[in-house]
Design a protein around this motif. Structure first.
Motif, PDB file in Angstrom:
ATOM      1  N   GLU A 327       7.444  -4.660  -0.076  1.00  0.00           N
ATOM      2  CA  GLU A 327       7.518  -3.421  -1.278  1.00  0.00           C
ATOM      3  C   GLU A 327       6.482  -2.676  -1.250  1.00  0.00           C
ATOM      4  N   VAL A 328       6.496  -1.683  -1.741  1.00  0.00           N
ATOM      5  CA  VAL A 328       5.342  -0.348  -1.713  1.00  0.00           C
ATOM      6  C   VAL A 328       4.871  -0.626  -3.195  1.00  0.00           C
ATOM      7  N   THR A 331       0.732   4.241  -3.358  1.00  0.00           N
ATOM      8  CA  THR A 331       0.386   5.025  -2.147  1.00  0.00           C
ATOM      9  C   THR A 331      -0.853   5.875  -2.399  1.00  0.00           C
ATOM     10  N   ILE A 339       1.062  -2.757   0.453  1.00  0.00           N
ATOM     11  CA  ILE A 339       2.391  -3.487   0.812  1.00  0.00           C
ATOM     12  C   ILE A 339       2.091  -4.703   0.149  1.00  0.00           C
ATOM     13  N   LEU A 353      12.051   2.265   5.201  1.00  0.00           N
ATOM     14  CA  LEU A 353      11.788   2.464   3.899  1.00  0.00           C
ATOM     15  C   LEU A 353      12.730   3.179   3.121  1.00  0.00           C
ATOM     16  N   GLN A 360      15.500   7.316   2.472  1.00  0.00           N
ATOM     17  CA  GLN A 360      15.201   6.432   3.529  1.00  0.00           C
ATOM     18  C   GLN A 360      14.573   6.965   4.858  1.00  0.00           C
ATOM     19  N   LEU A 389       2.352   4.953   6.032  1.00  0.00           N
ATOM     20  CA  LEU A 389       3.751   4.876   5.754  1.00  0.00           C
ATOM     21  C   LEU A 389       4.248   6.353   5.805  1.00  0.00           C
ATOM     22  N   ALA A 393       6.668   8.300   0.889  1.00  0.00           N
ATOM     23  CA  ALA A 393       6.768   6.907   0.170  1.00  0.00           C
ATOM     24  C   ALA A 393       6.160   7.095  -1.180  1.00  0.00           C
ATOM     25  N   ASP A 397       9.107   1.666  -3.599  1.00  0.00           N
ATOM     26  CA  ASP A 397       9.990   1.675  -2.509  1.00  0.00           C
ATOM     27  C   ASP A 397      10.119   0.262  -1.795  1.00  0.00           C
ATOM     28  N   LEU A 399      10.935  -2.067   1.867  1.00  0.00           N
ATOM     29  CA  LEU A 399      10.760  -2.090   3.574  1.00  0.00           C
ATOM     30  C   LEU A 399      11.997  -3.109   3.832  1.00  0.00           C
TER      31      LEU A 399
END
Length: 411
Positions: A327-328, A331, A339, A353, A360, A389, A393, A397, A399
């Protein structure tokens, strides 16, 4: 402007609730610690319910609480006390099935909206009118109804109507099943279903004890009580035009990844329909996305008629094309993100992602760094790392890793 139905998503815990809202749900349904039918879900205590309510109000979304268990003698006072404790939360609606619970809500929280659970198995307009007369605002119709029957009910009543569009189905009529209670002592009608309909069974001839004879459908055995999962993505225009007011996704026991992937697909499909109903087509990308989550073979349930209900899957296992690996959290301007690992992944492998709005992007994992700035050879579950990323992103978001074709099924 055409008014679309509400998209109603499951919230098994606070994290899943946040995900449902981020990925496009108009409303969420969840359970408290008492009197719901998902007793094995994480569920919400009163403090968590308060936090959930604050979040939904801030996002201008709706929140419904399940009180859909059937009361036993001696539980009335406890249920009334629970409703009293809930009253200050100003929840948008309670979901009930038991007329006794309905009466307790009307007495203890009379201003609260009441929705009727699918457990009440409402199959005709007369029943809808009865429940409306008893104080119900919205009725979740039985999943055993066809499209024509839904249309007939819509034409005969002004009540708000809700239907399930996606998720697990039950071999028993509207989930009223005694199989779990009989085999394990855990009552499905009290929120404790162990899903014995998903187990593999064999025959034993009484003069040959201990000799099990499988009724094989494949190498893993026979699953004669196993129902397909529901997927009505391609039928959304039919349901919208039938006058359904809320489209419900099943899955309070499902993963956060499931909530994200399924909610964003139905959000995209509904929004596309609003843009141009006459040109709407089911995007193959949407269906591929639904295939990515863990599920049993999909079917349309009873919507297209009882002769094609497709109740039984060919096998008892799930199909899963992707693994949720991270999981993000946030950023940064340099293109890196923090992450949280959910499954192991490695530098050099290809991940995808995904985010709200059907965003995506595939990318090759570079060198993850731990929070002290040291390189990491493998990202473990719950580990926090910094990772480069793809552009665009955002926090929230997810992964995922695509599974090889031979590994797509699992028990």
């Amino acid at each position: 402007m055409r008014c679309l139905p509400e998209l109603l998503a499951p919230a098994g815990n606070l994290e899943k609730l946040e995900t449902a809202l981020l990925y496009g749900a108009d409303a969420v349904y969840l359970g408290g610690e008492q009197f719901g039918l998902r007793a094995q879900a994480d569920n919400f205590d009163l403090e968590q319910l308060s936090r959930a309510r604050e979040l939904t109000l801030r996002k201008n979304r709706r929140m419904y609480l399940t009180l859909n268990a059937y009361l036993l003698p001696g539980e009335t006072e406890a249920c009334a006390a629970y409703i009293d404790a809930l009253r200050s939360l100003d929840i948008d609606a309670y979901i009930v099935a038991d007329p006794g619970v309905l009466a307790l809500v009307k007495a203890g929280d009379p201003e609260r909206e009441i929705h009727l659970s699918t457990q009440a198995n409402t199959t005709n307009a007369e029943a809808v009118r009865f429940w409306v007369g008893a104080g119900v605002k919205r009725v979740n119709l039985a999943r055993e109804l066809s499209l024509e029957e839904i249309r007939a009910i819509r034409a005969a009543t002004d009540a708000a109507l809700e239907v399930f569009v996606h998720g697990a189905m039950c071999v028993a009529w509207s989930g009223r099943c005694l199989l779990s209670a009989a085999l394990t002592g855990r009552d499905a009608n009290r929120g404790l279903c162990t899903q014995p309909c998903r187990w593999s069974y064999a025959l034993v001839e009484k003069t040959r004890p201990g000799r099990y004879m499988p009724i094989e459908e494949n190498g893993r055995g026979s699953y004669i009580l196993n129902s397909r999962d529901l997927c009505l993505l391609e039928q959304l225009p039919l349901l919208v035009n039938a006058g359904v007011d809320s489209l419900k996704i099943e899955g309070r026991m499902k993963s956060r990844y499931y909530v994200a992937a399924v909610t964003r697909v139905y959000r995209a499909a509904l929004d596309r329909y609003l843009e141009d109903p006459s040109a709407w087509q089911c995007d193959p990308v949407w269906r591929e996305e639904l295939e990515s989550v863990s599920h049993r073979p999909y079917g349309t349930g009873f919507l297209l008629g009882r002769d094609d209900a497709q109740l039984h899957a060919e096998h008892g296992g799930y199909i899963r094309h992707c693994d949720f690996v991270g999981e993000v959290v946030s950023t940064a301007a340099d293109g890196c993100g923090e992450i949280v690992g959910r499954n192991r992944f490695f530098p050099g492998e290809t991940l995808e992602l995904i985010g709200p709005g059907m965003r995506q992007n595939r990318f090759v994992v570079g060198q993850p760094m731990d929070m002290a700035g040291l390189p990491v050879a493998v990202v473990q579950p719950n580990a926090r790392v910094v990772l480069a990323l793809p552009e665009g992103a955002r926090g929230g978001d997810l992964l995922r890793r695509n599974r090889p074709a031979q590994d797509a099924s699992h028990p």
